[in-house]
Design a protein around this motif. Structure first.
Motif, PDB file in Angstrom:
ATOM      1  N   SER A 244      45.744  -3.509   6.983  1.00 51.18           N
ATOM      2  CA  SER A 244      45.535  -2.054   6.957  1.00 51.18           C
ATOM      3  C   SER A 244      46.691  -1.363   6.249  1.00 51.18           C
ATOM      4  CB  SER A 244      45.395  -1.505   8.382  1.00 51.18           C
ATOM      5  OG  SER A 244      46.596  -1.725   9.117  1.00 51.18           O
ATOM      6  N   ILE A 245      46.460  -0.134   5.882  1.00 57.48           N
ATOM      7  CA  ILE A 245      47.510   0.712   5.293  1.00 57.48           C
ATOM      8  C   ILE A 245      47.943   1.712   6.359  1.00 57.48           C
ATOM      9  CG2 ILE A 245      48.081   2.364   3.490  1.00 57.48           C
ATOM     10  CD1 ILE A 245      45.850   1.136   1.790  1.00 57.48           C
ATOM     11  N   THR A 246      49.187   1.595   6.783  1.00 55.01           N
ATOM     12  CA  THR A 246      49.723   2.541   7.763  1.00 55.01           C
ATOM     13  C   THR A 246      50.402   3.689   7.029  1.00 55.01           C
ATOM     14  OG1 THR A 246      50.059   0.791   9.389  1.00 55.01           O
ATOM     15  CG2 THR A 246      51.287   2.857   9.708  1.00 55.01           C
ATOM     16  N   ILE A 247      50.084   4.907   7.425  1.00 54.50           N
ATOM     17  CA  ILE A 247      50.557   6.104   6.708  1.00 54.50           C
ATOM     18  C   ILE A 247      51.497   6.898   7.609  1.00 54.50           C
ATOM     19  CG2 ILE A 247      49.862   8.275   5.641  1.00 54.50           C
ATOM     20  CD1 ILE A 247      47.198   6.950   4.977  1.00 54.50           C
ATOM     21  N   GLY A 248      52.680   7.150   7.090  1.00 55.27           N
ATOM     22  CA  GLY A 248      53.603   8.020   7.817  1.00 55.27           C
ATOM     23  C   GLY A 248      53.116   9.466   7.784  1.00 55.27           C
ATOM     24  N   THR A 249      53.244  10.153   8.905  1.00 53.55           N
ATOM     25  CA  THR A 249      52.685  11.504   9.007  1.00 53.55           C
ATOM     26  C   THR A 249      53.733  12.613   9.006  1.00 53.55           C
ATOM     27  OG1 THR A 249      52.747  11.408  11.430  1.00 53.55           O
ATOM     28  CG2 THR A 249      50.730  10.625  10.335  1.00 53.55           C
ATOM     29  N   ASN A 250      54.974  12.304   9.363  1.00 53.03           N
ATOM     30  CA  ASN A 250      56.029  13.323   9.473  1.00 53.03           C
ATOM     31  C   ASN A 250      55.658  14.415  10.479  1.00 53.03           C
ATOM     32  OD1 ASN A 250      58.579  14.369   8.762  1.00 53.03           O
ATOM     33  ND2 ASN A 250      57.656  15.830   7.355  1.00 53.03           N
ATOM     34  N   LEU A 251      54.891  14.042  11.496  1.00 54.27           N
ATOM     35  CA  LEU A 251      54.517  14.994  12.541  1.00 54.27           C
ATOM     36  C   LEU A 251      55.636  15.112  13.566  1.00 54.27           C
ATOM     37  CD1 LEU A 251      50.769  13.981  13.081  1.00 54.27           C
ATOM     38  CD2 LEU A 251      51.619  16.092  12.034  1.00 54.27           C
ATOM     39  N   PRO A 252      55.668  16.203  14.305  1.00 54.11           N
ATOM     40  CA  PRO A 252      56.698  16.353  15.341  1.00 54.11           C
ATOM     41  C   PRO A 252      56.435  15.431  16.534  1.00 54.11           C
ATOM     42  CG  PRO A 252      55.163  18.188  15.434  1.00 54.11           C
ATOM     43  CD  PRO A 252      54.787  17.393  14.218  1.00 54.11           C
ATOM     44  N   ALA A 253      57.401  15.383  17.435  1.00 54.05           N
ATOM     45  CA  ALA A 253      57.293  14.481  18.589  1.00 54.05           C
ATOM     46  C   ALA A 253      56.268  14.962  19.596  1.00 54.05           C
ATOM     47  CB  ALA A 253      58.657  14.332  19.250  1.00 54.05           C
ATOM     48  N   VAL A 254      55.962  16.248  19.576  1.00 51.11           N
ATOM     49  CA  VAL A 254      54.952  16.782  20.495  1.00 51.11           C
ATOM     50  C   VAL A 254      53.624  16.901  19.751  1.00 51.11           C
ATOM     51  CG1 VAL A 254      56.619  18.046  21.894  1.00 51.11           C
ATOM     52  CG2 VAL A 254      55.588  19.154  19.913  1.00 51.11           C
ATOM     53  N   GLU A 255      52.547  16.759  20.457  1.00 46.13           N
ATOM     54  CA  GLU A 255      51.232  16.809  19.825  1.00 46.13           C
ATOM     55  C   GLU A 255      50.933  18.203  19.284  1.00 46.13           C
ATOM     56  OE1 GLU A 255      47.968  15.397  22.099  1.00 46.13           O
ATOM     57  OE2 GLU A 255      48.438  13.281  21.715  1.00 46.13           O
ATOM     58  N   VAL A 256      50.375  18.217  18.084  1.00 44.97           N
ATOM     59  CA  VAL A 256      49.964  19.464  17.448  1.00 44.97           C
ATOM     60  C   VAL A 256      48.596  19.244  16.819  1.00 44.97           C
ATOM     61  CG1 VAL A 256      52.303  20.293  16.983  1.00 44.97           C
ATOM     62  CG2 VAL A 256      51.153  18.809  15.316  1.00 44.97           C
ATOM     63  N   PRO A 257      47.828  20.320  16.655  1.00 48.95           N
ATOM     64  CA  PRO A 257      46.565  20.171  15.914  1.00 48.95           C
ATOM     65  C   PRO A 257      46.871  19.869  14.446  1.00 48.95           C
ATOM     66  CG  PRO A 257      46.979  22.475  16.443  1.00 48.95           C
ATOM     67  CD  PRO A 257      48.013  21.679  17.168  1.00 48.95           C
ATOM     68  N   ILE A 258      46.096  18.979  13.838  1.00 47.27           N
ATOM     69  CA  ILE A 258      46.396  18.551  12.472  1.00 47.27           C
ATOM     70  C   ILE A 258      45.187  18.736  11.569  1.00 47.27           C
ATOM     71  CG2 ILE A 258      48.160  16.929  13.216  1.00 47.27           C
ATOM     72  CD1 ILE A 258      46.109  14.669  12.746  1.00 47.27           C
ATOM     73  N   TYR A 259      45.472  18.739  10.276  1.00 43.25           N
ATOM     74  CA  TYR A 259      44.475  18.906   9.219  1.00 43.25           C
ATOM     75  C   TYR A 259      44.816  17.894   8.141  1.00 43.25           C
ATOM     76  CZ  TYR A 259      41.604  21.656   5.833  1.00 43.25           C
ATOM     77  OH  TYR A 259      40.667  22.095   4.912  1.00 43.25           O
ATOM     78  N   ILE A 260      43.854  17.029   7.780  1.00 43.11           N
ATOM     79  CA  ILE A 260      44.103  15.952   6.817  1.00 43.11           C
ATOM     80  C   ILE A 260      43.150  16.077   5.642  1.00 43.11           C
ATOM     81  CG2 ILE A 260      44.094  13.455   6.442  1.00 43.11           C
ATOM     82  CD1 ILE A 260      44.725  13.083   9.392  1.00 43.11           C
ATOM     83  N   ASN A 261      43.693  16.005   4.444  1.00 44.78           N
ATOM     84  CA  ASN A 261      42.912  15.840   3.216  1.00 44.78           C
ATOM     85  C   ASN A 261      43.287  14.495   2.610  1.00 44.78           C
ATOM     86  OD1 ASN A 261      41.457  18.202   3.207  1.00 44.78           O
ATOM     87  ND2 ASN A 261      42.755  19.248   1.716  1.00 44.78           N
ATOM     88  N   ALA A 262      42.312  13.599   2.461  1.00 44.89           N
ATOM     89  CA  ALA A 262      42.550  12.299   1.834  1.00 44.89           C
ATOM     90  C   ALA A 262      41.673  12.190   0.583  1.00 44.89           C
ATOM     91  CB  ALA A 262      42.237  11.175   2.809  1.00 44.89           C
ATOM     92  N   TYR A 263      42.234  11.630  -0.512  1.00 45.59           N
ATOM     93  CA  TYR A 263      41.537  11.578  -1.795  1.00 45.59           C
ATOM     94  C   TYR A 263      41.379  10.112  -2.221  1.00 45.59           C
ATOM     95  CZ  TYR A 263      42.994  16.470  -1.809  1.00 45.59           C
ATOM     96  OH  TYR A 263      43.208  17.787  -1.464  1.00 45.59           O
ATOM     97  N   PHE A 264      40.134   9.768  -2.613  1.00 43.92           N
ATOM     98  CA  PHE A 264      39.811   8.378  -2.944  1.00 43.92           C
ATOM     99  C   PHE A 264      39.096   8.330  -4.288  1.00 43.92           C
ATOM    100  CE2 PHE A 264      39.802   8.948   1.618  1.00 43.92           C
ATOM    101  CZ  PHE A 264      40.622   7.922   2.065  1.00 43.92           C
ATOM    102  N   SER A 265      39.547   7.420  -5.158  1.00 40.06           N
ATOM    103  CA  SER A 265      38.874   7.168  -6.439  1.00 40.06           C
ATOM    104  C   SER A 265      39.033   5.677  -6.772  1.00 40.06           C
ATOM    105  CB  SER A 265      39.477   8.026  -7.557  1.00 40.06           C
ATOM    106  OG  SER A 265      38.842   7.782  -8.788  1.00 40.06           O
ATOM    107  N   GLU A 266      37.907   5.010  -6.999  1.00 41.34           N
ATOM    108  CA  GLU A 266      37.957   3.595  -7.318  1.00 41.34           C
ATOM    109  C   GLU A 266      38.683   3.389  -8.638  1.00 41.34           C
ATOM    110  OE1 GLU A 266      38.277   0.228  -6.839  1.00 41.34           O
ATOM    111  OE2 GLU A 266      36.689   0.734  -5.375  1.00 41.34           O
ATOM    112  N   VAL A 267      39.477   2.324  -8.718  1.00 42.24           N
ATOM    113  CA  VAL A 267      40.338   2.125  -9.875  1.00 42.24           C
ATOM    114  C   VAL A 267      39.672   1.299 -10.971  1.00 42.24           C
ATOM    115  CG1 VAL A 267      42.480   2.403  -8.593  1.00 42.24           C
ATOM    116  CG2 VAL A 267      41.421   0.120  -8.776  1.00 42.24           C
ATOM    117  N   THR A 268      38.531   0.695 -10.659  1.00 41.49           N
ATOM    118  CA  THR A 268      37.843  -0.108 -11.660  1.00 41.49           C
ATOM    119  C   THR A 268      36.355  -0.191 -11.347  1.00 41.49           C
ATOM    120  OG1 THR A 268      37.909  -2.209 -12.864  1.00 41.49           O
ATOM    121  CG2 THR A 268      38.121  -2.314 -10.453  1.00 41.49           C
TER     122      THR A 268
END
Length: 609
Positions: A244-268
């Motif tokens: 798997s690919i683990t992604i660092g989030t840089n989130l604070p130590a306390v839980e917060v509501p989050i919003y994620i945009n991820a972009y995918f494009s096949e390379v071949t």
């Protein structure tokens, strides 16, 4: 044909750059870099002091200057925007040991009356914070505020870019996005796009592999948030589907509501046997539908309605039916703010804005006057309501001038303190009917006219009007006419000073006082004549007796005695003629209380029964 298409897309990209309105302010500088789009900050703020970092710590022309604030509850930049416009705002901070104390400060960052971040600056790193939100007024403010003793807030750069109305549309306009991380995976350098977004390169480490797309052009028109071509040209992946690919989030130590945009494009281009299916997991729990990256296009996946912290694990995993490992091109992670405030009551804000136009010295304060608490403007107090009201104005000694400002719409005011200024003219009647006003201090100004009865009869109002020498306190001893306004001294309910009033009664006063004046000197003249005649007779007798104690001047005093006698007689005749003509008794009425020299000059004030 492919080359033509590339040229068209490049042209569209340039057009997109031009259409994205942006503002880049080099704080603490007065220089304009027209080729780079940076301008100095003097037109955007009136307070603070310009500083430069130590020469040995220089990073760039923009980061070499800063503006530091050692006074005020908060200091704000005001940026023009359109109501409802969605903007990206970035504030950057580089300490660079500008004060030679080697002590980078910590302070608060705010926007439009909302808390944004606690800025923790670094000795040698540029720290920046970015927010995306819809502007609620016709401008937006960015403020810094001191939170710790002797740690003065500063700012190095401030940027704002206008976003498309459909960008980041999964977020309610009553909330803001605070950037935690924006990454271009597999890129070799930082990428800045048409909206001033900074994409940091995500280096492939810990067994990850960087890959480059073989597509000459990647169509990003289907992606709502318009990622730049450059971040779609590269990606990272693993060597097998089991990894798997683990992604660092840089989130604070306390839980917060989050919003994620991820972009995918096949390379071949994949053959019929190849499948790349993946999903996004949070702590091994899927938070997305299966994702199939398209070739020569981009798929944007937005995830919201989640809470997370730095303790949670965000990862990309291949699904069970995938033949290829997971892949990702770019990623944005935001925390979501609390609900944004609508700000201080709009009537109060508009009235304060009018005051700032009328008195430029007040324009040094910006941002929301009351929010966020406790960072109000230094000269106001506010209520604790969800929509605060201004409850007090403390404007003593601000060198305010002209007539009394219009405060009628600020009906929550309990205290108005305008003493020690140069305000003049009448005191407005509406002050006495303001429903919550308890204290009114107008001392040491130049108010004139009559104090309105709505104020003088208000038993719930503490009134101070000392030092207004031309002000007449309405009451039983106040005399007014078309040409003269008197001043009352006998009403103990109010605090006031006696003052000289301009008056047209001076001829009448002189008409009654001049005859009395000459009567007095006529009597004195008669006394002098008698005394001088006796003295002349004595001198003559001494001369006749042959006494030689001094020079004999038989005519020396006789001429003066005769002149005084004639003047005295003329005065007496004139006085008799005046009395005979008017048939009135002339009197001089002296006021029974005089408090200063100016009051006495040119005016006499009597009490009415």
């Amino acid at each position: 044909m492919a080359n033509l298409l590339i040229l068209i897309l490049l042209a569209l990209s340039t057009l997109s750059w031009n259409l994205a309105e942006s503002l880049s302010i080099d704080c603490g500088s007065s220089t304009v870099y027209s080729d780079e789009g940076w301008i100095g900050d003097e037109a955007y703020i009136q307070n603070g002091e310009s500083k430069r970092v130590q020469s040995g710590n220089s990073l760039s022309q923009v980061m070499d200057t800063l503006r530091v604030f050692s006074s005020r509850n908060k200091n704000c930049y005001s940026l023009v925007a359109e109501k409802g416009e969605k903007v990206l705002v970035r504030a950057s901070f580089y300490y660079g040991n500008y004060d030679q104390k080697s002590s980078p400060p910590t302070f608060a960052l705010q926007f439009d009356g909302n808390p944004w971040a606690t800025v923790v600056t670094s000795s040698d790193l540029v720290i920046y914070y970015e927010a995306i939100y819809a502007v609620k007024g016709d401008s937006t403010s960015v403020c810094v505020a001191q939170t710790q003793a002797n740690q003065f807030p500063f700012i190095s750069a401030l940027e704002m870019a206008s976003l498309g109305s459909n960008m980041y549309s999964s977020l309610d306009s009553n909330y803001a996005l605070f950037l935690r991380r924006r990454v271009a995976f597999g890129a070799n350098e930082t990428i800045s796009d048409a909206y001033d977004r900074i994409w940091v390169p995500g280096v492939a480490v810990n067994g990850l592999t960087a890959v480059t797309s073989d597509a000459l052009v990647i169509d990003s028109s289907t992606a709502e948030d318009d990622p730049p071509q450059a971040v779609l040209q590269n990606a990272i992946t693993t060597s097998s589907t089991s990894e798997s690919i683990t992604i660092g989030t840089n989130l604070p130590a306390v839980e917060v509501p989050i919003y994620i945009n991820a972009y995918f494009s096949e390379v071949t281009t994949l053959d019929s046997t190849q499948k790349r299916y993946l999903e996004i997991n949070l702590d091994d729990n899927p938070v997305s539908n299966p994702i199939i990256p398209p070739y020569q296009e981009v798929l944007e996946v937005t995830i919201t309605n989640l809470t997370a912290s730095s303790n949670n694990n965000l990862s990309l995993v291949a699904t069970s039916d995938s033949t290829l490992p997971p892949l990702i091109n770019a990623l944005e992670i935001f925390s979501i703010s609390n609900e944004l405030t609508d700000g201080t009551d709009s009537n109060d804000v508009e009235q304060l804005a009018s005051l700032q136009v009328l008195y430029p010295i007040l324009g040094q304060w910006g941002g929301d006057p009351c929010l966020p608490s406790p960072f109000t403007w230094d000269w106001v107090n506010c209520s604790s309501d969800a929509t605060p009201r201004v409850t007090a104005l403390y404007l003593s000694g601000f060198e305010l001038y002209s007539s009394f400002p219009d405060l009628s719409s600020m009906d929550a005011l309990e205290i108005i303190d305008l003493h020690n200024n140069s305000l003049e003219g009448d005191i407005p009647d509406y002050l006495g009917t303001m429903p919550n006003l308890k204290q009114l201090n107008l001392a040491d100004n130049d108010f004139s006219g009559t104090l309105p009865t709505s104020i003088s009869n208000n038993k719930n109002l503490k009134l101070i009007v000392t030092g207004n020498k031309n002000l007449c306190i309405s009451g039983k001893s106040c005399q007014t006419s078309d040409t003269n306004t008197g001043t009352s001294f006998d009403d103990p309910e109010f605090t006031t000073s006696s003052g000289k009033k301009k008056s047209n009664k001076l001829p009448a006063i002189l008409g009654s006082t001049i005859p009395t004046f000459f009567l007095f000197w006529a009597i004195v003249g008669v006394f002098i004549i008698v005394r001088q005649r006796r003295k002349a007779a004595a001198v003559t007798a001494m001369s006749a007796a042959g006494q030689n104690g001094g020079a004999s001047r038989p005519n020396g005093n006789s001429v003066n005695v005769q002149m005084v006698g004639k003047i005295s007689q003329a005065v007496m005749n004139e006085f008799n003629n005046n009395n005979n003509n008017t048939g009135e008794q002339t009197t001089l009425e002296i006021p029974d209380q005089m408090t200063d020299q100016q009051t006495y000059e040119g005016e006499y004030i009597s009490r009415n029964a």
